[in-house]
Design a protein around this motif. Structure first.
Motif, PDB file in Angstrom:
ATOM      1  N   ALA A 160       0.826  -1.210   0.000  1.00 46.52           N
ATOM      2  CA  ALA A 160       0.000   0.000   0.000  1.00 46.52           C
ATOM      3  C   ALA A 160       0.862   1.262   0.000  1.00 46.52           C
ATOM      4  CB  ALA A 160      -0.927  -0.001   1.210  1.00 46.52           C
ATOM      5  N   GLY A 161       2.005   1.194   0.636  1.00 48.73           N
ATOM      6  CA  GLY A 161       2.885   2.352   0.690  1.00 48.73           C
ATOM      7  C   GLY A 161       3.596   2.637  -0.625  1.00 48.73           C
ATOM      8  N   LEU A 162       3.784   1.615  -1.447  1.00 51.08           N
ATOM      9  CA  LEU A 162       4.506   1.792  -2.705  1.00 51.08           C
ATOM     10  C   LEU A 162       3.613   1.806  -3.948  1.00 51.08           C
ATOM     11  CD1 LEU A 162       7.561  -0.524  -2.018  1.00 51.08           C
ATOM     12  CD2 LEU A 162       7.483   1.968  -1.930  1.00 51.08           C
ATOM     13  N   ALA A 163       2.387   1.326  -3.829  1.00 53.94           N
ATOM     14  CA  ALA A 163       1.528   1.140  -5.007  1.00 53.94           C
ATOM     15  C   ALA A 163       1.108   2.449  -5.670  1.00 53.94           C
ATOM     16  CB  ALA A 163       0.299   0.324  -4.630  1.00 53.94           C
ATOM     17  N   TRP A 164       1.120   3.551  -4.941  1.00 57.52           N
ATOM     18  CA  TRP A 164       0.714   4.824  -5.538  1.00 57.52           C
ATOM     19  C   TRP A 164       1.805   5.397  -6.439  1.00 57.52           C
ATOM     20  CZ3 TRP A 164       3.534   9.242  -4.665  1.00 57.52           C
ATOM     21  CH2 TRP A 164       4.475   9.176  -3.645  1.00 57.52           C
ATOM     22  N   VAL A 165       3.008   4.861  -6.372  1.00 57.97           N
ATOM     23  CA  VAL A 165       4.136   5.437  -7.109  1.00 57.97           C
ATOM     24  C   VAL A 165       3.963   5.298  -8.622  1.00 57.97           C
ATOM     25  CG1 VAL A 165       6.622   5.262  -7.489  1.00 57.97           C
ATOM     26  CG2 VAL A 165       5.714   5.102  -5.178  1.00 57.97           C
ATOM     27  N   LEU A 166       3.502   4.160  -9.106  1.00 65.38           N
ATOM     28  CA  LEU A 166       3.347   3.967 -10.555  1.00 65.38           C
ATOM     29  C   LEU A 166       2.364   4.967 -11.173  1.00 65.38           C
ATOM     30  CD1 LEU A 166       4.141   2.411 -13.079  1.00 65.38           C
ATOM     31  CD2 LEU A 166       2.324   0.789 -12.546  1.00 65.38           C
ATOM     32  N   PRO A 167       1.147   5.126 -10.632  1.00 65.71           N
ATOM     33  CA  PRO A 167       0.265   6.147 -11.205  1.00 65.71           C
ATOM     34  C   PRO A 167       0.849   7.560 -11.091  1.00 65.71           C
ATOM     35  CG  PRO A 167      -0.971   4.735  -9.720  1.00 65.71           C
ATOM     36  CD  PRO A 167       0.462   4.350  -9.602  1.00 65.71           C
ATOM     37  N   ALA A 168       1.553   7.833 -10.003  1.00 61.01           N
ATOM     38  CA  ALA A 168       2.163   9.156  -9.840  1.00 61.01           C
ATOM     39  C   ALA A 168       3.259   9.383 -10.883  1.00 61.01           C
ATOM     40  CB  ALA A 168       2.734   9.300  -8.428  1.00 61.01           C
ATOM     41  N   MET A 169       4.046   8.335 -11.163  1.00 63.46           N
ATOM     42  CA  MET A 169       5.092   8.467 -12.187  1.00 63.46           C
ATOM     43  C   MET A 169       4.488   8.756 -13.555  1.00 63.46           C
ATOM     44  SD  MET A 169       8.019   5.627 -11.179  1.00 63.46           S
ATOM     45  CE  MET A 169       7.490   4.626 -12.498  1.00 63.46           C
ATOM     46  N   LEU A 170       3.403   8.060 -13.890  1.00 65.25           N
ATOM     47  CA  LEU A 170       2.747   8.290 -15.174  1.00 65.25           C
ATOM     48  C   LEU A 170       2.191   9.716 -15.255  1.00 65.25           C
ATOM     49  CD1 LEU A 170       0.898   4.896 -15.565  1.00 65.25           C
ATOM     50  CD2 LEU A 170       2.972   5.647 -16.744  1.00 65.25           C
ATOM     51  N   LEU A 171       1.615  10.186 -14.166  1.00 63.79           N
ATOM     52  CA  LEU A 171       1.079  11.546 -14.139  1.00 63.79           C
ATOM     53  C   LEU A 171       2.196  12.580 -14.266  1.00 63.79           C
ATOM     54  CD1 LEU A 171      -1.383  13.368 -13.778  1.00 63.79           C
ATOM     55  CD2 LEU A 171      -1.021  13.217 -11.305  1.00 63.79           C
ATOM     56  N   ILE A 172       3.289  12.379 -13.588  1.00 61.39           N
ATOM     57  CA  ILE A 172       4.413  13.318 -13.672  1.00 61.39           C
ATOM     58  C   ILE A 172       5.030  13.284 -15.064  1.00 61.39           C
ATOM     59  CG2 ILE A 172       6.742  13.779 -12.800  1.00 61.39           C
ATOM     60  CD1 ILE A 172       5.650  12.883 -10.028  1.00 61.39           C
ATOM     61  N   LYS A 173       5.107  12.120 -15.665  1.00 61.30           N
ATOM     62  CA  LYS A 173       5.614  12.025 -17.040  1.00 61.30           C
ATOM     63  C   LYS A 173       4.718  12.824 -17.979  1.00 61.30           C
ATOM     64  CE  LYS A 173       7.089   8.650 -20.442  1.00 61.30           C
ATOM     65  NZ  LYS A 173       7.248   7.228 -20.753  1.00 61.30           N
ATOM     66  N   TRP A 174       3.397  12.716 -17.811  1.00 60.85           N
ATOM     67  CA  TRP A 174       2.461  13.488 -18.636  1.00 60.85           C
ATOM     68  C   TRP A 174       2.632  14.986 -18.390  1.00 60.85           C
ATOM     69  CZ3 TRP A 174      -1.572  16.678 -16.919  1.00 60.85           C
ATOM     70  CH2 TRP A 174      -2.374  17.180 -17.931  1.00 60.85           C
ATOM     71  N   MET A 175       2.842  15.367 -17.137  1.00 60.39           N
ATOM     72  CA  MET A 175       2.978  16.782 -16.799  1.00 60.39           C
ATOM     73  C   MET A 175       4.204  17.419 -17.442  1.00 60.39           C
ATOM     74  SD  MET A 175       2.085  16.615 -12.726  1.00 60.39           S
ATOM     75  CE  MET A 175       3.157  17.967 -12.353  1.00 60.39           C
ATOM     76  N   THR A 176       5.276  16.669 -17.574  1.00 61.37           N
ATOM     77  CA  THR A 176       6.550  17.263 -17.995  1.00 61.37           C
ATOM     78  C   THR A 176       6.909  17.037 -19.452  1.00 61.37           C
ATOM     79  OG1 THR A 176       7.736  15.313 -17.234  1.00 61.37           O
ATOM     80  CG2 THR A 176       7.509  17.134 -15.680  1.00 61.37           C
ATOM     81  N   ARG A 177       6.085  16.295 -20.189  1.00 61.99           N
ATOM     82  CA  ARG A 177       6.447  16.042 -21.586  1.00 61.99           C
ATOM     83  C   ARG A 177       6.293  17.313 -22.416  1.00 61.99           C
ATOM     84  NH1 ARG A 177       1.049  12.879 -23.160  1.00 61.99           N
ATOM     85  NH2 ARG A 177      -0.038  14.695 -23.924  1.00 61.99           N
ATOM     86  N   ASP A 178       7.107  17.391 -23.463  1.00 61.17           N
ATOM     87  CA  ASP A 178       7.046  18.535 -24.369  1.00 61.17           C
ATOM     88  C   ASP A 178       5.839  18.420 -25.276  1.00 61.17           C
ATOM     89  OD1 ASP A 178       9.306  19.756 -23.405  1.00 61.17           O
ATOM     90  OD2 ASP A 178      10.635  18.750 -24.817  1.00 61.17           O
ATOM     91  N   ARG A 179       5.429  19.557 -25.783  1.00 64.14           N
ATOM     92  CA  ARG A 179       4.327  19.568 -26.749  1.00 64.14           C
ATOM     93  C   ARG A 179       4.787  18.936 -28.054  1.00 64.14           C
ATOM     94  NH1 ARG A 179       2.579  25.688 -26.785  1.00 64.14           N
ATOM     95  NH2 ARG A 179       4.806  25.844 -26.609  1.00 64.14           N
ATOM     96  N   PRO A 180       3.885  18.202 -28.731  1.00 64.02           N
ATOM     97  CA  PRO A 180       4.258  17.636 -30.032  1.00 64.02           C
ATOM     98  C   PRO A 180       4.586  18.745 -31.027  1.00 64.02           C
ATOM     99  CG  PRO A 180       2.161  16.758 -29.267  1.00 64.02           C
ATOM    100  CD  PRO A 180       2.558  17.835 -28.316  1.00 64.02           C
ATOM    101  N   GLY A 181       5.625  18.547 -31.802  1.00 61.55           N
ATOM    102  CA  GLY A 181       6.014  19.521 -32.824  1.00 61.55           C
ATOM    103  C   GLY A 181       6.910  20.621 -32.303  1.00 61.55           C
ATOM    104  N   LYS A 182       7.179  20.638 -31.026  1.00 60.98           N
ATOM    105  CA  LYS A 182       8.068  21.657 -30.457  1.00 60.98           C
ATOM    106  C   LYS A 182       9.498  21.114 -30.521  1.00 60.98           C
ATOM    107  CE  LYS A 182       8.721  24.462 -26.399  1.00 60.98           C
ATOM    108  NZ  LYS A 182       8.381  24.685 -25.006  1.00 60.98           N
TER     109      LYS A 182
END
Length: 74
Positions: free
Chosen positions: A48-70
């Protein structure tokens, strides 16, 4: 979508997700099946203490990705 807006949405979503996860994990931790055995309880808390990390990593990856075509960040 501009990166600033994605970071705002992602940050709020991350906070809501973690708070929700904590509340659900605390409620499940009170189940008699988990409380009955110390080994099961330990394993539950680790998972339970570690299971939230995977969804958080995916969300952070989405937050920091560059815009397409930039190109080249500029």
């Amino acid at each position: 979508m501009p990166i600033r807006i994605r970071k705002l949405i992602g940050g709020i979503t991350l906070i809501v997700m973690v708070v929700g996860w904590v509340l659900v994990a605390m409620a499940l931790a009170q189940l008699p099946v988990i409380k009955a055995n110390a080994v099961v309880e330990f394993i539950y808390y680790v998972v339970a203490g570690l299971a939230w990390v995977l969804p958080a990593m995916l969300l952070i990856k989405w937050m920091t990705r560059d815009r397409p075509g930039k190109a080249d960040g500029g």
